[in-house]
Design a protein around this motif. Structure first.
Motif, mmCIF file in Angstrom:
data_model
loop_
_atom_site.group_PDB
_atom_site.id
_atom_site.type_symbol
_atom_site.label_atom_id
_atom_site.label_comp_id
_atom_site.label_asym_id
_atom_site.label_seq_id
_atom_site.Cartn_x
_atom_site.Cartn_y
_atom_site.Cartn_z
ATOM 1 N N LYS A 1 -8.069 3.354 5.565
ATOM 2 C CA LYS A 1 -9.029 2.931 4.647
ATOM 3 C C LYS A 1 -10.517 2.567 4.906
ATOM 4 O O LYS A 1 -11.412 2.765 4.351
ATOM 5 C CB LYS A 1 -8.419 1.620 3.854
ATOM 6 C CG LYS A 1 -9.304 0.722 3.159
ATOM 7 C CD LYS A 1 -8.956 -0.603 2.681
ATOM 8 C CE LYS A 1 -10.033 -1.436 1.835
ATOM 9 N NZ LYS A 1 -9.404 -2.695 1.690
ATOM 10 N N TYR B 1 0.671 -1.186 -0.068
ATOM 11 C CA TYR B 1 0.114 0.047 0.014
ATOM 12 C C TYR B 1 0.831 1.310 -0.164
ATOM 13 O O TYR B 1 0.430 2.160 -0.375
ATOM 14 C CB TYR B 1 -1.000 0.073 1.152
ATOM 15 C CG TYR B 1 -2.185 -1.068 1.015
ATOM 16 C CD1 TYR B 1 -2.188 -1.721 0.101
ATOM 17 C CD2 TYR B 1 -3.094 -1.120 1.998
ATOM 18 C CE1 TYR B 1 -3.224 -2.554 -0.183
ATOM 19 C CE2 TYR B 1 -4.114 -1.944 2.075
ATOM 20 C CZ TYR B 1 -4.455 -2.706 0.898
ATOM 21 O OH TYR B 1 -5.395 -3.530 0.768
ATOM 22 N N ASP C 1 -13.757 1.066 5.735
ATOM 23 C CA ASP C 1 -14.691 0.130 4.727
ATOM 24 C C ASP C 1 -14.916 0.552 3.452
ATOM 25 O O ASP C 1 -15.787 0.225 2.969
ATOM 26 C CB ASP C 1 -15.876 -0.318 5.650
ATOM 27 C CG ASP C 1 -16.726 0.831 5.861
ATOM 28 O OD1 ASP C 1 -16.427 2.011 5.664
ATOM 29 O OD2 ASP C 1 -17.936 0.743 6.416
ATOM 30 N N GLN D 1 -1.041 -4.838 9.899
ATOM 31 C CA GLN D 1 -2.492 -5.248 9.843
ATOM 32 C C GLN D 1 -2.848 -6.295 8.781
ATOM 33 O O GLN D 1 -2.087 -5.978 7.528
ATOM 34 C CB GLN D 1 -3.634 -4.187 10.129
ATOM 35 C CG GLN D 1 -3.384 -3.250 11.384
ATOM 36 C CD GLN D 1 -4.330 -2.091 11.227
ATOM 37 O OE1 GLN D 1 -5.286 -2.215 10.553
ATOM 38 N NE2 GLN D 1 -4.063 -1.108 12.200
ATOM 39 N N ASP E 1 -5.444 -6.687 6.163
ATOM 40 C CA ASP E 1 -6.755 -6.053 5.530
ATOM 41 C C ASP E 1 -7.493 -6.839 4.607
ATOM 42 O O ASP E 1 -6.981 -7.826 3.943
ATOM 43 C CB ASP E 1 -5.814 -4.987 4.474
ATOM 44 C CG ASP E 1 -7.108 -4.120 3.785
ATOM 45 O OD1 ASP E 1 -8.221 -4.006 4.590
ATOM 46 O OD2 ASP E 1 -6.990 -3.732 2.653
ATOM 47 N N HIS E 2 -8.723 -6.713 4.947
ATOM 48 C CA HIS E 2 -9.756 -7.526 4.044
ATOM 49 C C HIS E 2 -9.733 -6.427 2.950
ATOM 50 O O HIS E 2 -10.367 -5.439 2.804
ATOM 51 C CB HIS E 2 -10.981 -7.489 4.641
ATOM 52 C CG HIS E 2 -11.185 -8.609 5.780
ATOM 53 N ND1 HIS E 2 -10.844 -8.262 7.018
ATOM 54 C CD2 HIS E 2 -11.520 -9.920 5.665
ATOM 55 C CE1 HIS E 2 -11.148 -9.401 7.615
ATOM 56 N NE2 HIS E 2 -11.484 -10.437 7.172
ATOM 57 N N ALA F 1 -13.519 -5.040 2.075
ATOM 58 C CA ALA F 1 -14.058 -4.688 3.554
ATOM 59 C C ALA F 1 -15.316 -5.602 3.859
ATOM 60 O O ALA F 1 -16.148 -5.753 2.923
ATOM 61 C CB ALA F 1 -14.260 -3.213 3.969
ATOM 62 N N ASN G 1 -4.081 1.124 6.530
ATOM 63 C CA ASN G 1 -5.044 0.410 6.479
ATOM 64 C C ASN G 1 -6.219 1.108 7.436
ATOM 65 O O ASN G 1 -7.401 0.892 6.982
ATOM 66 C CB ASN G 1 -4.936 -1.005 7.191
ATOM 67 C CG ASN G 1 -6.074 -2.121 6.921
ATOM 68 O OD1 ASN G 1 -6.801 -2.188 5.947
ATOM 69 N ND2 ASN G 1 -6.236 -2.776 8.166
ATOM 70 N N SER G 2 -5.854 1.345 8.528
ATOM 71 C CA SER G 2 -7.043 2.203 9.446
ATOM 72 C C SER G 2 -7.651 3.128 8.736
ATOM 73 O O SER G 2 -8.903 3.393 8.842
ATOM 74 C CB SER G 2 -6.368 2.460 10.745
ATOM 75 O OG SER G 2 -5.757 1.637 11.403
#
Length: 310
Positions: free
Chosen positions: A198, A136, A200, A154, A156-157, A160, A195-196
């Motif tokens: 991002k 990323y 959902d 983390q 990541d999905h 989301a 990631n945080s």
């Protein structure tokens, strides 16, 4: 004559009924096949879902089998209400769905990190440390397991879970949702703070800051949505199409090894250009605009914290 006319009318009525029945039979669709379980093989490339890809005739100039062709086969619908969503709808976090004795988080860390060290006595399951080439941000991150350090990396999905819930997953069987939440195809080890940020978001509201990875990123989203019979919104479709127009031959991932991370492209405006003002961003429903989002520019981010039009 009257008897012949009556007979002809009855014949036409029967023919019309037969045509109507035939049309009704053709209009029905088949329920999408439930995807198979994602399996992480710690000694080889993990496999993705086994659901067959929907067939579609690619648009002119679109390479068959490409992510762009698969995108055109996805249904385009509005976002369903988030009512009823919770993480629990997708089963316990990081379940051992492949029954290899390791939870999914540690499986993905083992797949995506290099130089890993594992905790003795855990059958090489618990990853204690390693190095992540973050897709990323195109940076290198040293991972160290610990109460205050683990969040630096983390999982990541890519699609989301909340986004999936609002685009078809609430109609899936609970076991299929559990597979979706733990499918290696839908999981990447990435920089924690990015990631945080991002949340959902889908492709219409968030893309990786590393522009060199965006083609792979949206292709993975398309692959997940294809495998689990999820849909996209029109805005999401258009955002993915815009990214893939720059890499029309981008193939769909098959759940393989960690992605290849390329250096970040020069920081230049996206093809559609940044928003000129925050009023424009707000009118488009895109505010706040985060660094890496389509439409972001530093002039919208007055305090330089990576979030504009707060």
């Amino acid at each position: 004559m009257r008897g012949a006319t009556t007979t002809r009318r009855r014949g036409l009525a029967a023919l019309g009924l037969a045509v109507a029945l035939l049309a009704g039979g053709c209009a029905g669709g088949l329920e999408p096949a439930a995807p198979g379980p994602g399996v992480v093989d710690r000694t080889s490339a993990p496999s993705g879902p086994s659901a067959a890809a929907p067939s579609a005739t690619p648009a002119p100039g679109t390479a068959p089998g490409s992510a762009l062709a698969a995108l055109e086969a996805l249904p385009v619908k509005g976002r369903a209400p988030k009512t009823g969503y919770s993480r629990d709808q997708f089963g316990p976090a990081w379940a051992d769905v492949d029954h290899n004795g390791c939870d999914t988080r540690n499986d993905i860390l083992a797949r995506d990190l290099t130089g890993t060290a594992t905790e003795p006595g855990t059958h090489d399951c618990v990853v204690l440390s390693g190095v992540l080439a973050d897709p990323y941000t195109a940076t290198t991150i040293d991972f160290l397991r610990g109460q205050t350090t683990s969040t630096a990396v983390q999982i990541d999905h890519v699609v989301a879970l909340s986004d999936a819930w609002q685009k078809g997953a609430q109609q899936l069987d609970g076991e299929v949702r559990r597979q979706l939440a733990n499918d290696p195809l839908n999981l990447l080890a990435v920089d924690g703070p990015t990631n945080s940020g991002k949340g959902d978001g889908d492709a219409a509201t968030w893309l990786p800051p590393n522009k060199a990875f965006r083609c792979q990123y949206v292709a993975r989203q398309v692959a997940v949505k294809q495998a689990y019979a999820l849909w996209v919104t029109q805005a999401e479709h258009d955002a993915i199409e815009n990214v893939l127009s720059r890499c029309p031959d981008q193939s769909l991932p098959a759940g393989g090894p960690a992605p290849v991370v390329e250096p970040s492209a020069p920081d230049e405006p996206d093809a559609e250009g940044p928003f000129a003002t925050c009023a424009e961003a707000q009118a488009a429903g895109a505010a706040p605009v985060r660094r890496g989002d389509p439409g972001y520019s530093s002039r919208l981010d007055r305090d330089g914290d990576g979030v504009g039009c707060e």
